[in-house]
Design a protein around this motif. Structure first.
Motif, PDB file in Angstrom:
ATOM      1  N   THR A 182       0.842  -1.199   0.000  1.00  0.00           N
ATOM      2  CA  THR A 182       0.000   0.000   0.000  1.00  0.00           C
ATOM      3  C   THR A 182       0.877   1.250   0.000  1.00  0.00           C
ATOM      4  OG1 THR A 182      -1.615  -1.189   1.344  1.00  0.00           O
ATOM      5  CG2 THR A 182      -1.890   1.184   1.164  1.00  0.00           C
ATOM      6  N   ILE A 183       0.532   2.199  -0.858  1.00  0.00           N
ATOM      7  CA  ILE A 183       1.274   3.472  -0.894  1.00  0.00           C
ATOM      8  C   ILE A 183       0.752   4.360   0.234  1.00  0.00           C
ATOM      9  CG2 ILE A 183       1.859   5.495  -2.276  1.00  0.00           C
ATOM     10  CD1 ILE A 183       1.372   3.821  -4.777  1.00  0.00           C
ATOM     11  N   ALA A 191       2.759  11.373  -6.875  1.00  0.00           N
ATOM     12  CA  ALA A 191       3.481  11.025  -8.103  1.00  0.00           C
ATOM     13  C   ALA A 191       2.723   9.949  -8.879  1.00  0.00           C
ATOM     14  CB  ALA A 191       4.884  10.537  -7.757  1.00  0.00           C
ATOM     15  N   ASP A 192       2.153   8.992  -8.150  1.00  0.00           N
ATOM     16  CA  ASP A 192       1.380   7.935  -8.788  1.00  0.00           C
ATOM     17  C   ASP A 192       0.134   8.512  -9.457  1.00  0.00           C
ATOM     18  OD1 ASP A 192       0.901   5.291  -9.496  1.00  0.00           O
ATOM     19  OD2 ASP A 192      -0.259   4.872  -7.702  1.00  0.00           O
ATOM     20  N   LEU A 193      -0.511   9.466  -8.786  1.00  0.00           N
ATOM     21  CA  LEU A 193      -1.717  10.083  -9.347  1.00  0.00           C
ATOM     22  C   LEU A 193      -1.398  10.932 -10.581  1.00  0.00           C
ATOM     23  CD1 LEU A 193      -3.556  11.150  -6.055  1.00  0.00           C
ATOM     24  CD2 LEU A 193      -3.973   9.116  -7.478  1.00  0.00           C
ATOM     25  N   GLU A 194      -0.233  11.546 -10.583  1.00  0.00           N
ATOM     26  CA  GLU A 194       0.180  12.311 -11.768  1.00  0.00           C
ATOM     27  C   GLU A 194       0.352  11.371 -12.958  1.00  0.00           C
ATOM     28  OE1 GLU A 194       1.004  15.075 -14.433  1.00  0.00           O
ATOM     29  OE2 GLU A 194       0.260  15.464 -12.401  1.00  0.00           O
ATOM     30  N   LEU A 195       0.893  10.191 -12.702  1.00  0.00           N
ATOM     31  CA  LEU A 195       1.032   9.185 -13.757  1.00  0.00           C
ATOM     32  C   LEU A 195      -0.345   8.747 -14.259  1.00  0.00           C
ATOM     33  CD1 LEU A 195       2.801   7.252 -15.416  1.00  0.00           C
ATOM     34  CD2 LEU A 195       2.736   5.658 -13.476  1.00  0.00           C
ATOM     35  N   GLY A 200      -4.051   8.123 -18.302  1.00  0.00           N
ATOM     36  CA  GLY A 200      -5.501   7.924 -18.365  1.00  0.00           C
ATOM     37  C   GLY A 200      -6.004   6.645 -17.741  1.00  0.00           C
ATOM     38  N   TRP A 201      -5.188   5.953 -16.969  1.00  0.00           N
ATOM     39  CA  TRP A 201      -5.639   4.750 -16.268  1.00  0.00           C
ATOM     40  C   TRP A 201      -4.771   4.529 -15.035  1.00  0.00           C
ATOM     41  CZ3 TRP A 201      -2.004   0.692 -16.082  1.00  0.00           C
ATOM     42  CH2 TRP A 201      -0.992   0.724 -17.041  1.00  0.00           C
ATOM     43  N   SER A 202      -5.308   3.751 -14.108  1.00  0.00           N
ATOM     44  CA  SER A 202      -4.571   3.471 -12.875  1.00  0.00           C
ATOM     45  C   SER A 202      -4.450   1.970 -12.671  1.00  0.00           C
ATOM     46  CB  SER A 202      -5.289   4.081 -11.662  1.00  0.00           C
ATOM     47  OG  SER A 202      -6.491   3.367 -11.408  1.00  0.00           O
ATOM     48  N   ASN A 203      -3.593   1.603 -11.788  1.00  0.00           N
ATOM     49  CA  ASN A 203      -3.471   0.196 -11.419  1.00  0.00           C
ATOM     50  C   ASN A 203      -3.097   0.075  -9.945  1.00  0.00           C
ATOM     51  OD1 ASN A 203      -0.495   0.802 -12.695  1.00  0.00           O
ATOM     52  ND2 ASN A 203      -0.376  -0.622 -10.980  1.00  0.00           N
ATOM     53  N   THR A 204      -3.394  -1.060  -9.378  1.00  0.00           N
ATOM     54  CA  THR A 204      -2.901  -1.401  -8.045  1.00  0.00           C
ATOM     55  C   THR A 204      -2.295  -2.793  -8.115  1.00  0.00           C
ATOM     56  OG1 THR A 204      -5.110  -2.180  -7.436  1.00  0.00           O
ATOM     57  CG2 THR A 204      -4.476   0.022  -6.687  1.00  0.00           C
ATOM     58  N   ARG A 205      -1.196  -2.944  -7.376  1.00  0.00           N
ATOM     59  CA  ARG A 205      -0.524  -4.237  -7.286  1.00  0.00           C
ATOM     60  C   ARG A 205      -0.543  -4.690  -5.827  1.00  0.00           C
ATOM     61  NH1 ARG A 205       5.038  -3.663 -10.903  1.00  0.00           N
ATOM     62  NH2 ARG A 205       4.199  -2.331 -12.542  1.00  0.00           N
ATOM     63  N   GLU A 206      -1.507  -5.494  -5.490  1.00  0.00           N
ATOM     64  CA  GLU A 206      -1.625  -6.047  -4.134  1.00  0.00           C
ATOM     65  C   GLU A 206      -1.636  -4.946  -3.059  1.00  0.00           C
ATOM     66  OE1 GLU A 206       0.262 -10.155  -3.673  1.00  0.00           O
ATOM     67  OE2 GLU A 206       1.750  -9.114  -4.912  1.00  0.00           O
ATOM     68  N   GLU A 207      -2.259  -3.823  -3.372  1.00  0.00           N
ATOM     69  CA  GLU A 207      -2.244  -2.692  -2.443  1.00  0.00           C
ATOM     70  C   GLU A 207      -3.427  -2.693  -1.478  1.00  0.00           C
ATOM     71  OE1 GLU A 207      -1.458   0.954  -4.749  1.00  0.00           O
ATOM     72  OE2 GLU A 207      -0.378  -0.364  -6.159  1.00  0.00           O
TER      73      GLU A 207
END
Length: 266
Positions: A182-183, A191-195, A200-207
């Motif tokens: 979890t971030i 920084a993740d939200l800027e990406l 135009g899309w988001s991802n989570t990796r086991e967060e």
């Protein structure tokens, strides 16, 4: 991830019963005003079968929440704008769910993963629609469940595309840790939200949960604002990081179709 809840009456039968009775009476007050247009405390008390002081406390609590207001003569009460706000939010969520259903079903069939539609509600994402994964053995129902914005793909989309002031407000509190991934650092999350905004899309990796990955794209309303997030989620062995970009295009196409349907209805 199931939410843990406690029964309202678990810590004392009489206290829990009193709370339920108060809620029931407050809802009845709203129903009285809906039927009559306006009513005074005496009328409300008679309709409820309670003392005037009890009716006054109920009306005062509803007035504090902007659900009722005093009329011009200050002797009677009527429904207030807060009711319209709640009704509008419910109507918007129902429309999103209705317009996205067919698209979500097709996305679930194409991706083989679970599909969810989520909207921003106060400081959390609430899931308003779901199609379960065709290959899943899980029967968990996410509809109506609230999830943390910073730990979910839908939440990140809703955060990233929120108006700047609202976004800062949502990021002001402590970021809860759900897994080791979890971030929880505000700078890293920004920084993740800027990406997210750039691609135009988001991802989570086991967060949010270990073994669970997800991808989400924004759904746009008639004014170009983000009104929801469309996501797919699945186990890490199927929805692996090396497939994120490929699957994001598929989710993005589905989100664009839902956006177009909503905008046509506006």
């Amino acid at each position: 991830m199931a939410n843990e809840t406690q029964s309202a009456g678990s810590s004392g039968g009489r206290g829990g019963g009193s709370l339920v009775q108060s809620v029931d009476r407050a809802v009845t007050v709203l129903d009285i005003l809906a039927r009559h247009g306006e009513a005074g405390v005496t009328e409300i008390a008679e309709d409820l079968g309670v003392h005037k002081s009890t009716a006054f406390r109920l009306v005062a609590a509803l007035e504090q929440r902007d659900l009722v207001e005093q009329t011009a003569d200050r002797g009677k009460y009527q429904l207030a704008y807060g009711i319209v706000r709640l009704a509008g939010a419910a109507s918007a969520q129902l429309e999103i769910t209705r317009e996205s259903r067919e698209v979500c079903q097709r996305l679930a069939e194409e991706s083989g993963e679970g599909v969810n539609i989520a909207v921003l509600d106060r400081s959390e994402a609430i899931n308003v629609g779901q199609i379960r994964a065709l290959r899943s053995v899980s029967a968990y129902n996410w509809v109506g469940q609230r999830t943390a914005l910073h730990a979910t793909s839908s939440g990140k989309v809703l955060l990233a595309f929120a108006p700047p002031e609202r976004g800062r407000e949502l990021l002001a509190g402590r970021l809860e840790r759900f897994t080791e991934h979890t971030i929880c650092d505000a700078a890293a999350l920004r920084a993740d939200l800027e990406l997210v905004r750039r691609r135009g899309w988001s991802n989570t990796r086991e967060e949010l949960e270990l073994g669970l990955n997800a991808i989400a794209c924004p759904v746009y309303g008639a004014e170009g604002e983000v009104v929801a997030a469309l996501s797919i989620s699945g186990p890490t062995y199927r929805l692996s990081a090396d497939r994120f970009a490929e699957l994001a295009r598929v989710v993005g196409q589905a989100a664009a179709e839902v956006s177009a349907r909503i905008q046509r209805r506006a």
